[in-house]
Design a protein around this motif. Structure first.
Motif, PDB file in Angstrom:
ATOM      1  N   ALA A  67     -37.649 -44.163  -8.807  1.00 59.07           N
ATOM      2  CA  ALA A  67     -37.251 -44.580  -7.453  1.00 59.07           C
ATOM      3  C   ALA A  67     -36.445 -43.475  -6.770  1.00 59.07           C
ATOM      4  O   ALA A  67     -36.880 -42.328  -6.738  1.00 59.07           O
ATOM      5  CB  ALA A  67     -36.503 -45.910  -7.505  1.00 59.07           C
ATOM      6  N   SER A  68     -35.240 -43.773  -6.276  1.00 58.31           N
ATOM      7  CA  SER A  68     -34.475 -42.777  -5.519  1.00 58.31           C
ATOM      8  C   SER A  68     -34.084 -41.571  -6.368  1.00 58.31           C
ATOM      9  O   SER A  68     -33.808 -40.493  -5.834  1.00 58.31           O
ATOM     10  CB  SER A  68     -33.223 -43.409  -4.924  1.00 58.31           C
ATOM     11  OG  SER A  68     -32.292 -43.753  -5.932  1.00 58.31           O
ATOM     12  N   LEU A  69     -34.061 -41.732  -7.688  1.00 52.50           N
ATOM     13  CA  LEU A  69     -33.726 -40.609  -8.566  1.00 52.50           C
ATOM     14  C   LEU A  69     -34.847 -39.577  -8.614  1.00 52.50           C
ATOM     15  O   LEU A  69     -34.696 -38.518  -9.236  1.00 52.50           O
ATOM     16  CB  LEU A  69     -33.401 -41.105  -9.971  1.00 52.50           C
ATOM     17  CG  LEU A  69     -32.219 -42.081 -10.069  1.00 52.50           C
ATOM     18  CD1 LEU A  69     -31.956 -42.453 -11.519  1.00 52.50           C
ATOM     19  CD2 LEU A  69     -30.960 -41.490  -9.440  1.00 52.50           C
ATOM     20  N   GLY A  70     -35.951 -39.869  -7.936  1.00 50.74           N
ATOM     21  CA  GLY A  70     -37.014 -38.875  -7.802  1.00 50.74           C
ATOM     22  C   GLY A  70     -36.532 -37.613  -7.109  1.00 50.74           C
ATOM     23  O   GLY A  70     -37.159 -36.554  -7.224  1.00 50.74           O
ATOM     24  N   ALA A  71     -35.401 -37.686  -6.400  1.00 52.42           N
ATOM     25  CA  ALA A  71     -34.822 -36.492  -5.790  1.00 52.42           C
ATOM     26  C   ALA A  71     -34.477 -35.449  -6.845  1.00 52.42           C
ATOM     27  O   ALA A  71     -34.524 -34.239  -6.584  1.00 52.42           O
ATOM     28  CB  ALA A  71     -33.566 -36.872  -4.994  1.00 52.42           C
ATOM     29  N   VAL A  72     -34.127 -35.908  -8.045  1.00 52.58           N
ATOM     30  CA  VAL A  72     -33.816 -34.992  -9.149  1.00 52.58           C
ATOM     31  C   VAL A  72     -35.010 -34.088  -9.433  1.00 52.58           C
ATOM     32  O   VAL A  72     -34.855 -32.886  -9.697  1.00 52.58           O
ATOM     33  CB  VAL A  72     -33.423 -35.799 -10.406  1.00 52.58           C
ATOM     34  CG1 VAL A  72     -33.333 -34.897 -11.628  1.00 52.58           C
ATOM     35  CG2 VAL A  72     -32.108 -36.535 -10.181  1.00 52.58           C
ATOM     36  N   GLU A  73     -36.210 -34.650  -9.375  1.00 53.94           N
ATOM     37  CA  GLU A  73     -37.418 -33.876  -9.672  1.00 53.94           C
ATOM     38  C   GLU A  73     -37.619 -32.746  -8.672  1.00 53.94           C
ATOM     39  O   GLU A  73     -38.167 -31.694  -9.020  1.00 53.94           O
ATOM     40  CB  GLU A  73     -38.634 -34.799  -9.680  1.00 53.94           C
ATOM     41  CG  GLU A  73     -38.576 -35.864 -10.757  1.00 53.94           C
ATOM     42  CD  GLU A  73     -39.679 -36.895 -10.670  1.00 53.94           C
ATOM     43  OE1 GLU A  73     -39.811 -37.695 -11.609  1.00 53.94           O
ATOM     44  OE2 GLU A  73     -40.413 -36.905  -9.651  1.00 53.94           O
ATOM     45  N   VAL A  74     -37.183 -32.947  -7.436  1.00 51.98           N
ATOM     46  CA  VAL A  74     -37.327 -31.898  -6.419  1.00 51.98           C
ATOM     47  C   VAL A  74     -36.494 -30.677  -6.803  1.00 51.98           C
ATOM     48  O   VAL A  74     -36.957 -29.537  -6.712  1.00 51.98           O
ATOM     49  CB  VAL A  74     -36.924 -32.420  -5.030  1.00 51.98           C
ATOM     50  CG1 VAL A  74     -37.086 -31.316  -3.982  1.00 51.98           C
ATOM     51  CG2 VAL A  74     -37.772 -33.635  -4.649  1.00 51.98           C
ATOM     52  N   ILE A 101     -30.583 -33.160  -5.586  1.00 52.66           N
ATOM     53  CA  ILE A 101     -31.477 -32.005  -5.548  1.00 52.66           C
ATOM     54  C   ILE A 101     -30.725 -30.733  -5.932  1.00 52.66           C
ATOM     55  O   ILE A 101     -31.175 -29.949  -6.770  1.00 52.66           O
ATOM     56  CB  ILE A 101     -32.115 -31.861  -4.150  1.00 52.66           C
ATOM     57  CG1 ILE A 101     -33.097 -33.006  -3.901  1.00 52.66           C
ATOM     58  CG2 ILE A 101     -32.836 -30.513  -4.028  1.00 52.66           C
ATOM     59  CD1 ILE A 101     -33.595 -33.079  -2.461  1.00 52.66           C
ATOM     60  N   ASP A 102     -29.576 -30.542  -5.325  1.00 52.31           N
ATOM     61  CA  ASP A 102     -28.801 -29.326  -5.590  1.00 52.31           C
ATOM     62  C   ASP A 102     -28.337 -29.255  -7.037  1.00 52.31           C
ATOM     63  O   ASP A 102     -28.453 -28.207  -7.693  1.00 52.31           O
ATOM     64  CB  ASP A 102     -27.592 -29.278  -4.651  1.00 52.31           C
ATOM     65  CG  ASP A 102     -26.753 -28.023  -4.872  1.00 52.31           C
ATOM     66  OD1 ASP A 102     -27.271 -26.914  -4.619  1.00 52.31           O
ATOM     67  OD2 ASP A 102     -25.592 -28.152  -5.315  1.00 52.31           O
ATOM     68  N   ARG A 103     -27.845 -30.365  -7.536  1.00 53.07           N
ATOM     69  CA  ARG A 103     -27.341 -30.374  -8.913  1.00 53.07           C
ATOM     70  C   ARG A 103     -28.477 -30.154  -9.916  1.00 53.07           C
ATOM     71  O   ARG A 103     -28.323 -29.396 -10.883  1.00 53.07           O
ATOM     72  CB  ARG A 103     -26.637 -31.708  -9.176  1.00 53.07           C
ATOM     73  CG  ARG A 103     -25.942 -31.784 -10.514  1.00 53.07           C
ATOM     74  CD  ARG A 103     -25.236 -33.110 -10.672  1.00 53.07           C
ATOM     75  NE  ARG A 103     -24.904 -33.370 -12.056  1.00 53.07           N
ATOM     76  CZ  ARG A 103     -24.597 -34.568 -12.540  1.00 53.07           C
ATOM     77  NH1 ARG A 103     -24.558 -35.615 -11.728  1.00 53.07           N
ATOM     78  NH2 ARG A 103     -24.310 -34.724 -13.821  1.00 53.07           N
ATOM     79  N   ALA A 104     -29.634 -30.800  -9.679  1.00 52.21           N
ATOM     80  CA  ALA A 104     -30.774 -30.649 -10.586  1.00 52.21           C
ATOM     81  C   ALA A 104     -31.310 -29.224 -10.545  1.00 52.21           C
ATOM     82  O   ALA A 104     -31.709 -28.667 -11.577  1.00 52.21           O
ATOM     83  CB  ALA A 104     -31.869 -31.643 -10.223  1.00 52.21           C
ATOM     84  N   TYR A 105     -31.326 -28.625  -9.355  1.00 49.33           N
ATOM     85  CA  TYR A 105     -31.779 -27.235  -9.242  1.00 49.33           C
ATOM     86  C   TYR A 105     -30.891 -26.309 -10.063  1.00 49.33           C
ATOM     87  O   TYR A 105     -31.374 -25.488 -10.853  1.00 49.33           O
ATOM     88  CB  TYR A 105     -31.789 -26.804  -7.777  1.00 49.33           C
ATOM     89  CG  TYR A 105     -31.784 -25.305  -7.618  1.00 49.33           C
ATOM     90  CD1 TYR A 105     -32.918 -24.542  -7.922  1.00 49.33           C
ATOM     91  CD2 TYR A 105     -30.631 -24.637  -7.200  1.00 49.33           C
ATOM     92  CE1 TYR A 105     -32.898 -23.155  -7.819  1.00 49.33           C
ATOM     93  CE2 TYR A 105     -30.605 -23.252  -7.089  1.00 49.33           C
ATOM     94  CZ  TYR A 105     -31.734 -22.518  -7.394  1.00 49.33           C
ATOM     95  OH  TYR A 105     -31.715 -21.154  -7.304  1.00 49.33           O
TER      96      TYR A 105
END
Length: 286
Positions: A11-18, A251-255
């Protein structure tokens, strides 16, 4: 060598994948095929349709998203669903319009990078991997969270969220001939002080806990078969999978985390250790 990207639901945690995708692109890692489930199918479709494009446009889509854009409130529909008159609490119309705007191909087999999306037969629970046919219908079927969205009918068969049967479909990447698999897992909230408020939020949180354990088992199963890279999920994480307001930070943290991990000498064996369920209160942390 064939390289696959496998993207999970969340769901919204899909931002992590970006953020993970940005780090992979920066490192020069390109997929030969993409396999996705649920929101992973949505992100995967964007990657498959924009093989050489910058990822900033995808990040902008995520940063603009509001909860109502995906889960629009509809009290009457919710009441009718509770009374057994509807199969879902919200309309999938806004999400379908969003996905349609970003799709660059009509059929899965026309994607510049081969795309495979996983859904579940709503009648039997049978797992299905779509590799051809109408792309929008297949992606929406893969994203049709039970009770939240209506099942999507394809060729007379109703399908629902593929996360129910295979949230992180490493198995399909291997079956399609991948020899190197990069797994992008949206993760789960492991640092929340109490369960999320609201029926939708608590339902999605519970589902993410269940499905994360499935990934840990799959990691152990497939490590001996292919070169498996599991990009570490964000940890600790206190964001509900129903909260779209934190997309920019995720997004920033996952990147940054993925960039550093890719640059380091990361293991390709024994990765189940950092996939286990845990908490950061009185339980066992990482």
């Amino acid at each position: 060598m064939s390289v696959a990207f496998v993207l999970s639901g969340g769901a919204s945690l899909g931002a992590v994948e970006v953020g993970m995708l940005m780090a992979l692109r920066e490192a020069g890692v390109r997929p030969d095929l993409v396999v996705g489930t649920s929101v992973g199918a949505v992100n995967g479709a964007w990657i498959a349709g924009h093989p050489d494009a910058p990822l900033d446009p995808l990040a902008r889509v995520w940063k603009r998203l509001k909860r109502r854009d995906v889960f629009p409130a509809d009290p009457l529909r919710g009441f009718l669903s509770f009374a057994g008159q509807r199969r879902s609490f919200v309309s999938s119309g806004p999400l379908r319009e969003l996905v349609a705007r970003e799709l660059t191909f009509e059929r899965l087999e026309d994607a510049p990078i081969p795309l495979h999306v996983v859904a579940a037969d709503a009648r039997t629970g049978r797992e299905v991997c779509f590799s051809e046919g109408p792309a929008l219908d297949a992606i929406m079927a893969s994203s049709a969270i039970p009770a939240v969205f209506e099942p999507v009918v394809i060729d007379g068969v109703p399908y629902m969220d593929g996360a129910i049967v295979n949230n992180t479909p490493i198995s399909h990447a291997v079956a399609k001939g991948a020899t190197t698999v990069w797994v992008l897992c949206a993760g789960y909230a492991c640092e929340i002080a109490e369960p999320p408020r609201g029926a939708l939020a608590i339902g999605l949180h519970a589902l993410s806990l269940l499905l994360h354990q499935q990934l840990a088992d799959d990691v152990e199963r497939f490590e001996p078969q292919v070169k498996l890279h599991i990009l570490p999920p964000l940890c600790p994480l206190d964001v509900s999978p129903a909260d779209f307001s934190k997309a920019a930070a995720l997004i920033d943290r996952a990147y940054r985390q993925s960039r550093d991990w890719i640059a380091a000498e990361h293991p390709c064996l024994g990765q189940r250790e950092f996939m286990g369920l845990h908490d950061h209160g009185g339980g066992a942390g990482r």
